[in-house]
Design an enzyme around this catalytic site. Sequence first.
Site, PDB file in Angstrom:
ATOM      1  N   ARG A  98      -2.493 -14.402  -3.181  1.00  0.00           N
ATOM      2  CA  ARG A  98      -2.435 -14.500  -1.522  1.00  0.00           C
ATOM      3  C   ARG A  98      -3.150 -16.004  -1.518  1.00  0.00           C
ATOM      4  NH1 ARG A  98      -0.700  -9.940   0.523  1.00  0.00           N
ATOM      5  NH2 ARG A  98      -1.593  -7.999  -0.475  1.00  0.00           N
ATOM      6  N   GLN A 138      -9.197   2.282  -0.762  1.00  0.00           N
ATOM      7  CA  GLN A 138      -8.745   2.577  -2.408  1.00  0.00           C
ATOM      8  C   GLN A 138      -9.610   3.661  -2.737  1.00  0.00           C
ATOM      9  OE1 GLN A 138      -8.893  -1.129  -4.439  1.00  0.00           O
ATOM     10  NE2 GLN A 138      -7.047  -1.895  -3.493  1.00  0.00           N
ATOM     11  N   SER A 140       0.802  -1.208  -0.022  1.00  0.00           N
ATOM     12  CA  SER A 140       0.006   0.032  -0.070  1.00  0.00           C
ATOM     13  C   SER A 140       0.863   1.193   0.061  1.00  0.00           C
ATOM     14  CB  SER A 140      -0.849   0.262   1.288  1.00  0.00           C
ATOM     15  OG  SER A 140      -1.944  -0.900   1.347  1.00  0.00           O
ATOM     16  N   ASP A 146      -6.965  -8.416   3.631  1.00  0.00           N
ATOM     17  CA  ASP A 146      -6.267  -9.468   2.893  1.00  0.00           C
ATOM     18  C   ASP A 146      -5.561 -10.419   3.444  1.00  0.00           C
ATOM     19  OD1 ASP A 146      -6.350  -7.447   0.667  1.00  0.00           O
ATOM     20  OD2 ASP A 146      -4.895  -6.289   1.007  1.00  0.00           O
ATOM     21  N   ARG A 180     -12.391 -14.719  -3.344  1.00  0.00           N
ATOM     22  CA  ARG A 180     -11.564 -15.311  -2.325  1.00  0.00           C
ATOM     23  C   ARG A 180     -12.265 -16.159  -1.624  1.00  0.00           C
ATOM     24  NH1 ARG A 180      -6.800 -10.630  -1.166  1.00  0.00           N
ATOM     25  NH2 ARG A 180      -5.574 -11.239  -2.993  1.00  0.00           N
TER      26      ARG A 180
HETATM   27  C1  S3P Z   1      -5.508  -1.399  -0.258  1.00  0.00           C
HETATM   28  C2  S3P Z   1      -6.860  -1.500   0.212  1.00  0.00           C
HETATM   29  C3  S3P Z   1      -7.654  -2.659   0.344  1.00  0.00           C
HETATM   30  C4  S3P Z   1      -6.968  -4.034   0.170  1.00  0.00           C
HETATM   31  C5  S3P Z   1      -5.821  -3.812  -0.935  1.00  0.00           C
HETATM   32  C6  S3P Z   1      -4.930  -2.747  -0.511  1.00  0.00           C
HETATM   33  C7  S3P Z   1      -5.193  -0.119  -0.244  1.00  0.00           C
HETATM   34  O1  S3P Z   1      -8.658  -2.641  -0.597  1.00  0.00           O
HETATM   35  O2  S3P Z   1      -7.548  -5.133   0.065  1.00  0.00           O
HETATM   36  O3  S3P Z   1      -4.906  -4.886  -1.005  1.00  0.00           O
HETATM   37  O4  S3P Z   1      -3.727  -0.028  -0.462  1.00  0.00           O
HETATM   38  O5  S3P Z   1      -5.521   1.021  -0.355  1.00  0.00           O
HETATM   39  P1  S3P Z   1      -9.990  -2.020  -0.637  1.00  0.00           P
HETATM   40  O6  S3P Z   1      -9.687  -0.391  -0.556  1.00  0.00           O
HETATM   41  O7  S3P Z   1     -10.717  -2.451  -1.646  1.00  0.00           O
HETATM   42  O8  S3P Z   1     -10.748  -2.453   0.787  1.00  0.00           O
END
Ligand code: S3P
Length: 439
Positions: free
Chosen positions: A396, A175, A32, A321, A352
């Site tokens: 994963r 996100q 991230s 995750d 998943r």
């Molecule tokens: C992430 C947010 C998560 C996560 C992804 C990374 C990020 O997704 O599952 O692997 O870096 O902002 P979501 O925003 O869909 O929850």
Amino acid sequence: MSADVHPHDGDRLHSTASPGLHGYIHVPGDKSMSHRSLILGGLAEGETWIEGLLEGDDVIATAKAVRAFGATVDRASSGKWRVIGNAWRSPRGPVDCGNSGTGVRLLMGAAAGFPIEATFTGDQSLSGRPMNRVLDPLREMGAEVSASEGGRLPARIRGGKLRGISFLNAKASAQVKSAILLAGLNTAEDVEVIEPARSRDHTENMLRAFGGDVAIEGDSIRLGERRKLKGTSVLIPGDPSSAAFPLVAALITPGSGLTVRSVMVNPLRTGLLKTLSEMGAELRIEGRRQAGGEEVADITAEFSRLHGVEVPADRAPSMIDEYPILAVAAACAEGTTVMHGLAELRVKESDRLAAILSGLRACAVDARDEGDTLIVKGTGAAPRGGATVAAHHDHRIAMSFLVLGLASEQPVEVDSAAMIATSFPDFTALMRSIGARIS
Ligand code: S3P
């Protein structure tokens, strides 16, 4: 400066019952933060130096995208990158974000703030994932957006003068929140995201490190007046979502004692550690310190007799995750583990929830779903294993079932392991170095 390439793991891998896993290891930089450091660096005035960047396929795709938008992005040495930001320009061709939901959604947000046009594409998995969650608020802010049926990629965005927004982030998606905040950098209007359940806050933290101002009051996250970013240095600690694999491997493999050093322990990312502790895991989190604006620590795991627990839905954002690897721990625990609130797992790199269920069942583990709840009945002993698990090209899922094989009676084969390179390029070598039998 050297090329941004790295080798892929082979496509089929299998793992077999292993002796205790031991060692002191580091896992790659947080995914991230890696995406965010490149994107914010690409938006900022002046030079940004990044250390500890995850050089996985997902992040490399983002590096190339930021370059395509006109920033200078160079690799100086392993994990060390330099970015010089610029006002973004229309890229010459489609921006291919590979497998990465984080990459594409954050880039779409950032690009929408400029009077430019860009088309975003991705691999087969990413092309099947929902983008309206980001495209709808960007439309509301005034971007012109078109996408393929069902809000899928390829999607085209023409950005420009954006309006403010007050957006309710009901899915607790970091996100979506990040896309809105990044788009909002180029407007002077009020930009607010309301989060009834907090999602990871790396964008907020990093915006501040780049000189931006973000106000957080209760469930409201607002951009402040300072929206011009300035280049800075970013130090990226180990990814807790990657550390999860060797740590759970140690917990379920008899005789193990393993330390993962310098793992980020931001409380919005540590739901798995909390859950494993409730399951009776011998975990020690030591040497808490600040690094790169985040808290890091060294985490030690020893083989433990785990027991089943109930995992509440409100913990999902802090471990979204980690459910595949938690399900593996649950398969080895004594009693039933019930995991609530997993709707979002259906729209990750694969479905998943379905992938976990079919993989566990193939390994003779009793598992079922009830709506958005996953129920795994552990036996308190080694699962049978002895199956080829379909990883659905999901990194994963592949890593989780390779970990299961280390503690199973019979080997576990994973049918597609190449995607591990998206987030953890040296997974196999690192696991072998601690004694894991993976080949
Ligand atoms: C992430 C947010 C998560 C996560 C992804 C990374 C990020 O997704 O599952 O692997 O870096 O902002 P979501 O925003 O869909 O929850």
